[in-house]
Design an enzyme around this catalytic site. Structure first.
Site, mmCIF file in Angstrom:
data_model
loop_
_atom_site.group_PDB
_atom_site.id
_atom_site.type_symbol
_atom_site.label_atom_id
_atom_site.label_comp_id
_atom_site.label_asym_id
_atom_site.label_seq_id
_atom_site.Cartn_x
_atom_site.Cartn_y
_atom_site.Cartn_z
ATOM 1 N N GLY A 152 24.784 43.181 24.479
ATOM 2 C CA GLY A 152 23.894 42.031 24.511
ATOM 3 C C GLY A 152 22.985 41.990 23.294
ATOM 4 O O GLY A 152 23.024 42.859 22.425
ATOM 5 N N ALA A 208 25.637 43.327 34.402
ATOM 6 C CA ALA A 208 25.835 44.442 33.476
ATOM 7 C C ALA A 208 27.153 45.152 33.767
ATOM 8 O O ALA A 208 27.346 45.694 34.861
ATOM 9 C CB ALA A 208 24.671 45.417 33.589
ATOM 10 N N TYR A 260 39.854 47.568 34.210
ATOM 11 C CA TYR A 260 38.742 46.636 34.353
ATOM 12 C C TYR A 260 38.791 45.938 35.712
ATOM 13 O O TYR A 260 37.807 45.924 36.465
ATOM 14 C CB TYR A 260 38.762 45.607 33.223
ATOM 15 C CG TYR A 260 37.827 44.445 33.447
ATOM 16 C CD1 TYR A 260 36.457 44.630 33.530
ATOM 17 C CD2 TYR A 260 38.326 43.147 33.591
ATOM 18 C CE1 TYR A 260 35.596 43.554 33.750
ATOM 19 C CE2 TYR A 260 37.470 42.072 33.806
ATOM 20 C CZ TYR A 260 36.106 42.288 33.887
ATOM 21 O OH TYR A 260 35.261 41.225 34.108
ATOM 22 N N LYS A 270 36.170 46.311 39.044
ATOM 23 C CA LYS A 270 35.469 45.178 39.642
ATOM 24 C C LYS A 270 35.820 45.030 41.128
ATOM 25 O O LYS A 270 34.960 44.715 41.965
ATOM 26 C CB LYS A 270 35.805 43.897 38.887
ATOM 27 C CG LYS A 270 35.126 43.773 37.539
ATOM 28 C CD LYS A 270 33.634 43.491 37.692
ATOM 29 C CE LYS A 270 33.018 43.013 36.409
ATOM 30 N NZ LYS A 270 31.628 42.550 36.568
ATOM 31 N N PHE A 296 36.806 32.666 36.293
ATOM 32 C CA PHE A 296 37.994 32.664 35.466
ATOM 33 C C PHE A 296 37.552 32.612 34.001
ATOM 34 O O PHE A 296 36.922 33.562 33.528
ATOM 35 C CB PHE A 296 38.900 31.514 35.910
ATOM 36 C CG PHE A 296 39.543 31.822 37.247
ATOM 37 C CD1 PHE A 296 40.903 32.016 37.361
ATOM 38 C CD2 PHE A 296 38.768 31.968 38.401
ATOM 39 C CE1 PHE A 296 41.490 32.332 38.585
ATOM 40 C CE2 PHE A 296 39.336 32.286 39.627
ATOM 41 C CZ PHE A 296 40.707 32.460 39.711
#
Length: 323
Positions: free
Chosen positions: A38, A72, A139, A143, A167
């Protein structure tokens, strides 16, 4: 009624836009971000800022929070294949630390930034929340693991949570937009060609079973996405974990995106053909019917040209600032 909310990852693309929307709605906002991906300048004026990692949430969370919006995470699919330990540590370990800190401080509401990557190769189009979740990358695995962890937290400890699976997020919101380094998303890459920062756009695969042979994706404007997060805060209730897809329900092909960028920028935007990428489905489009019913959410910025135009305005703003 106004509240005080923590936005983890609020110096990033989506987190900064959500922070701006929260402030615009009259809420107090504290941003927690380690600035690894960031930018401090992306934190909207009026938000308090804490530089730190979510793994240290127990020592960093302020008192008096009414809820947390959690963005995050490490989010590059390719990197996750090469460094899965980073993704399990940041995405799963970090969220575990955050949930522990929330429980200790009695914070009872959470909105989680999930992803369509939890579905893997789609079995239906459009994708609905009851479809199988079989991720094809670390990944996506992490999640999905966090979604399961949140569900368990809700059942055991009374957390009210909403996971939003999006998406392809695109566009910009005023001074807040996409500035990844390196960039991996199609629209900003196409705009970098228009700015002369790349020679051409690579089109990976032109023989898919789609109208023009290129992949089709569901693009959602980042401001529509932010509005869904505020609605999710209101909808979070009881010891429940609600999962909603966010998307337009309509897909646009790679070639349609390039044509829209040509129209918006006035640049030719050369392309070059490349082979299909492993694991790239032909079509990824979301059904957002559950979000409409459960959250009262309706995207209003669905025109592709408008999405690209907002992204272009932000890209030009960044370029001007760099001169």
């Amino acid at each position: 009624m106004s509240g005080h909310y923590l936005v983890t990852g609020g110096a990033g693309y989506v987190g900064s836009v959500v922070t701006a929307h929260l402030l615009g709605a009259g809420h107090r906002v504290t941003v927690l971000d380690d600035l690894s991906t960031g930018f401090r300048v992306a934190v909207p004026e009026g938000a308090a800022f804490i530089e730190g990692r979510i793994q240290d949430a127990a020592a960093l969370l302020p008192d008096g929070l009414d809820g947390v919006l959690h963005f995050a995470a490490s989010s590059q699919v390719g990197e996750s294949v090469e460094k899965p330990e980073k993704y399990w540590g940041n995405n799963v370990g970090g969220t575990r630390a955050l949930l522990d800190a929330m429980r200790e401080k009695g914070i009872g509401r959470l909105v989680f930034s999930s992803t369509a990557a939890t579905y893997g190769e789609p079995v239906n189009t459009p994708i609905v929340e009851t479809d199988p979740t079989i991720p094809t990358s670390p990944y996506g695995n992490t999640k999905l693991a966090v979604d399961h962890m949140i569900a368990d937290e809700c059942r055991a400890h009374g957390l009210a949570a909403v996971s939003l699976r999006y998406f392809n997020v695109a566009g910009a919101y005023g001074d807040f937009g996409e500035r990844h380094d390196p960039e991996s998303h199609l629209i900003p890459i196409v705009l970098q060609v228009a700015q002369g920062r790349r020679a051409a756009v690579s089109v990976f695969g032109e023989d898919y079973a789609t109208p023009d042979g290129t992949c089709v994706r569901d693009y959602i404007h980042v401001a529509d996405l932010a509005e869904a997060h505020l609605l999710a805060l209101k909808a979070a209730a009881g010891s429940t974990h609600l999962i909603c897809n966010l998307g337009n329900g309509t897909g646009f092909s790679v070639r349609e995106v390039i044509e829209a960028a040509r129209k918006v920028t006035g640049h030719a935007i050369p392309t070059e053909s490349g082979p299909r990428r492993a694991g790239d489905p032909a079509v990824l489009v979301a059904s957002a019917e559950r979000a409409r019913q459960a959250l009262g959410w309706q995207p209003s910025r669905t025109d592709l040209t408008g999405i690209v135009a907002d992204a272009w305005a932000f890209a030009q703003q960044l370029a001007e600032a760099a001169r």
